[in-house]
Design a protein around this motif. Structure first.
Motif, PDB file in Angstrom:
ATOM      1  N   SER A 117       0.635  12.993 -10.819  1.00  0.00           N
ATOM      2  CA  SER A 117       0.804  13.522 -12.587  1.00  0.00           C
ATOM      3  C   SER A 117      -0.543  12.833 -13.814  1.00  0.00           C
ATOM      4  O   SER A 117      -1.080  13.362 -14.029  1.00  0.00           O
ATOM      5  N   LYS A 118       0.444  11.598 -13.798  1.00  0.00           N
ATOM      6  CA  LYS A 118      -0.423  10.644 -14.052  1.00  0.00           C
ATOM      7  C   LYS A 118      -1.594   9.534 -13.643  1.00  0.00           C
ATOM      8  O   LYS A 118      -1.752   8.825 -14.563  1.00  0.00           O
ATOM      9  N   ASN A 119      -1.812   9.590 -12.345  1.00  0.00           N
ATOM     10  CA  ASN A 119      -2.935   8.850 -11.888  1.00  0.00           C
ATOM     11  C   ASN A 119      -2.237   7.590 -11.636  1.00  0.00           C
ATOM     12  O   ASN A 119      -3.173   6.554 -12.474  1.00  0.00           O
ATOM     13  N   THR A 120      -1.224   7.203 -12.086  1.00  0.00           N
ATOM     14  CA  THR A 120      -0.473   5.649 -12.181  1.00  0.00           C
ATOM     15  C   THR A 120       0.358   5.238 -10.638  1.00  0.00           C
ATOM     16  O   THR A 120       0.704   5.756 -10.288  1.00  0.00           O
ATOM     17  N   VAL A 121      -0.343   3.899 -10.786  1.00  0.00           N
ATOM     18  CA  VAL A 121       0.374   3.630  -9.417  1.00  0.00           C
ATOM     19  C   VAL A 121       1.333   1.722  -9.722  1.00  0.00           C
ATOM     20  O   VAL A 121       0.918   1.271 -10.046  1.00  0.00           O
TER      21      VAL A 121
ATOM     22  N   SER B  35       5.396   2.666  -6.042  1.00  0.00           N
ATOM     23  CA  SER B  35       5.201   4.083  -6.057  1.00  0.00           C
ATOM     24  C   SER B  35       3.691   4.465  -6.667  1.00  0.00           C
ATOM     25  O   SER B  35       3.038   3.842  -7.742  1.00  0.00           O
ATOM     26  N   ARG B  36       3.660   5.556  -7.022  1.00  0.00           N
ATOM     27  CA  ARG B  36       2.619   6.207  -7.630  1.00  0.00           C
ATOM     28  C   ARG B  36       3.876   7.825  -8.248  1.00  0.00           C
ATOM     29  O   ARG B  36       4.587   8.109  -8.056  1.00  0.00           O
TER      30      ARG B  36
ATOM     31  N   THR C  37       0.770  -0.863   0.184  1.00  0.00           N
ATOM     32  CA  THR C  37      -0.199  -0.025   0.109  1.00  0.00           C
ATOM     33  C   THR C  37       0.860   0.955   0.093  1.00  0.00           C
ATOM     34  O   THR C  37       2.222   1.566   0.114  1.00  0.00           O
ATOM     35  N   ILE C  38       0.180   2.845  -0.344  1.00  0.00           N
ATOM     36  CA  ILE C  38       0.861   3.260  -0.579  1.00  0.00           C
ATOM     37  C   ILE C  38       0.477   4.754  -0.397  1.00  0.00           C
ATOM     38  O   ILE C  38      -0.871   4.511  -0.551  1.00  0.00           O
TER      39      ILE C  38
END
Length: 113
Positions: A75-79, A71-72, A50-51
């Motif tokens: 700015s790109k809505n990615t994990v 990691s996340r 979890t992050i």
């Protein structure tokens, strides 16, 4: 509506590496923690990592600690989940998760020689 789309799975030899990504949409991504889970054949789905919303705090299952890194990129809505030193027991479908109730379709990771 909430959408989570995982990618990056595949077949890798023991000791190898893979990087999974999850593209999120439909909610305020930077406001929420994000999670990775996995489900191996014949087993229940289990927590992997979890992050926090800012990315400053992370937590891992004991079985992956020291080998996986979450990691996340807000700015790109990615994990992402960087998986190193993979073992056959890491073989599973890996799922991105939001708030414990929204799931992606999963991406298969197979660790085998």
């Amino acid at each position: 509506q909430v959408q989570l789309v995982e990618s990056g799975g595949g077949l890798v030899q023991p000791g190898g590496s893979l990087r999974l990504s999850c593209a999120a949409s439909g909610f305020s991504f930077s406001s929420y923690p994000m999670n990775w889970y996995r489900q191996a054949p014949g087993k229940e789905r289990e927590f992997v990592a979890t992050i926090s919303a800012t990315g400053r705090l992370t937590n891992y299952a004991d079985s992956v600690k020291g080998r996986f890194t979450i990691s996340r990129d807000n700015s790109k809505n990615t994990v992402s989940l960087q998986m190193n030193s993979l073992k056959p027991e890491d073989t599973a479908v890996y799922y991105c998760n939001h708030q414990g109730r929204f799931w992606g379709q999963g991406t298969q990771v197979t660790v085998s020689s």
